[in-house]
Write an enzyme that holds these catalytic residues in place. Structure first.
Site, PDB file in Angstrom:
ATOM      1  N   HIS A 154       1.016  -1.484  -0.554  1.00 31.47           N
ATOM      2  CA  HIS A 154       0.382  -0.385   0.296  1.00 31.47           C
ATOM      3  C   HIS A 154       1.147   0.936   0.043  1.00 31.47           C
ATOM      4  O   HIS A 154       0.617   2.520  -0.918  1.00 31.47           O
ATOM      5  CB  HIS A 154      -0.692   0.285   1.386  1.00 31.47           C
ATOM      6  CG  HIS A 154      -1.275   1.444   0.987  1.00 31.47           C
ATOM      7  ND1 HIS A 154      -2.675   2.422   0.647  1.00 31.47           N
ATOM      8  CD2 HIS A 154      -1.204   2.464   2.281  1.00 31.47           C
ATOM      9  CE1 HIS A 154      -3.182   2.852   0.993  1.00 31.47           C
ATOM     10  NE2 HIS A 154      -2.436   3.489   1.748  1.00 31.47           N
ATOM     11  N   HIS A 159       1.837   4.661  -3.068  1.00 29.86           N
ATOM     12  CA  HIS A 159       1.747   6.147  -1.902  1.00 29.86           C
ATOM     13  C   HIS A 159       2.962   7.063  -2.887  1.00 29.86           C
ATOM     14  O   HIS A 159       2.965   7.855  -4.129  1.00 29.86           O
ATOM     15  CB  HIS A 159       1.947   6.755  -1.191  1.00 29.86           C
ATOM     16  CG  HIS A 159       0.866   6.414  -0.344  1.00 29.86           C
ATOM     17  ND1 HIS A 159      -0.745   7.542  -0.275  1.00 29.86           N
ATOM     18  CD2 HIS A 159       0.271   5.540   0.408  1.00 29.86           C
ATOM     19  CE1 HIS A 159      -1.024   7.967   0.511  1.00 29.86           C
ATOM     20  NE2 HIS A 159      -1.017   5.933   1.388  1.00 29.86           N
ATOM     21  N   SER A 219      -4.082   0.706  -4.168  1.00 30.64           N
ATOM     22  CA  SER A 219      -3.699  -0.873  -3.751  1.00 30.64           C
ATOM     23  C   SER A 219      -4.991  -1.728  -3.220  1.00 30.64           C
ATOM     24  O   SER A 219      -4.064  -2.592  -2.596  1.00 30.64           O
ATOM     25  CB  SER A 219      -3.116  -0.761  -2.861  1.00 30.64           C
ATOM     26  OG  SER A 219      -3.368  -0.141  -1.337  1.00 30.64           O
TER      27      SER A 219
END
Length: 313
Positions: A154, A159, A219
């Protein structure tokens, strides 16, 4: 990195560490996963690349292949460009130092390894100094579709690619600085909603249609489909005041997605001093995660099909 993370208990705190121990951090110490690791005061560690197992790499590979195969035509071009520029491999959990060579050159950001969620003030300090704290550990094979706390996939896949984009990179730094101020004004709940509905679950309007940029969607296989294709959720034009009043979901797909027109719009929204805004919003009621309010720019009024009636955060 979910901001609803502030901390657990001091029980089991390792010798020499002066911070507050989150549940995930305590779990790793108790399991011996961080034995021999120095946990620094800012909650960072040297990424323990030697601790990744073949199962960890297989999970990364499975998730990467699954998401990459479905995101073209769904994710914003800026994300795909960042993913390509970073050269993030699909076969193994990335080495943060290798990612940082490219990231630092592009925007001055770097990824720092942490054992899990960190206290709010630590998180903001990292962002304000262009450091993105990423969990080092990988989810288990049985957690491919859902886990409560963000893992390495994730944090890194979701990000980091957008931190290559200069405007988004500036937004993240400004958010960190704003977080430090919001903490002193007792306004973290309002600022957390902004992070949630942009960095984690944001959509962007492009000439080709709506696209995903939020890491919480990127994700997740299920939410990558739901956020764009389902008639169930609301899709509403971006408005800072509106977002800061709006509760959200942590246990289901979102009931509402807010849509920006550009990353410039997102960054410009962080320029004003939020102190007067916080003060004015205290006098207004909060809105439910699925509410449509007067004055909203409604791109899609959700059918509400399948919505959970459990409480919003």
């Amino acid at each position: 990195m979910d901001m609803q993370s502030t901390a657990a208990s001091q029980a089991g705190t390792p010798a020499g560490f002066q911070g507050t121990l989150t549940d995930k951090l305590k779990e790793q110490f108790d399991a011996g996963l961080l034995s021999g690791q120095e946990l620094r005061p800012d909650f960072t560690i040297a990424q323990p690349v030697h601790r990744y197992t073949e199962s960890d790499h297989a999970v990364w590979r499975k998730l990467y292949e699954r998401q990459a195969s479905m995101l073209r035509g769904r994710v914003c071009d800026e994300f795909l460009q960042g993913l390509s520029t970073l050269g993030m491999g699909k076969d193994r959990v990335p080495d943060f130092e290798q990612l940082n060579e490219t990231l630092m050159h592009a925007t001055g950001w770097q990824v720092v390894a942490v054992p899990g969620l960190v206290p709010d003030h630590v998180f903001f300090e990292h962002l304000a100094n262009r450091r993105f704290p990423a969990s080092w550990w990988m989810r288990k094979p049985e957690q491919l579709d859902y886990l409560q706390e963000p893992d390495c996939f994730h944090d890194v896949f979701g990000h980091v690619p957008l931190l290559i984009n200069p405007v988004f990179a500036d937004y993240m730094e400004a958010y960190g600085k704003g977080g430090l101020k919001a903490a002193s004004l007792n306004a973290l709940d309002m600022l957390a909603r902004l992070y949630w509905y942009t960095v984690e679950f944001g959509l962007i309007r492009t000439d080709a249609g709506l696209r995903i940029y939020g890491a919480g969607i990127l994700s997740s296989q299920g939410e990558s489909l739901y956020s764009l294709d389902s008639a169930s959720p609301n899709r509403i034009g971006f408005d800072v005041r509106r977002i800061m009043r709006t509760r959200y979901r942590i246990d289901t797909f979102q009931k509402t997605y807010f849509v920006i027109d550009s990353f410039e719009q997102l960054f410009d929204a962080t320029r004003p001093d939020f102190a007067p805004l916080y003060e004015s919003l205290r006098a207004l009621p909060t809105l439910g995660a699925g509410d449509v309010a007067e004055g909203d720019l409604v791109l899609n009024a959700g059918t509400r099909e399948g919505w959970s009636d459990s409480d919003d955060v």
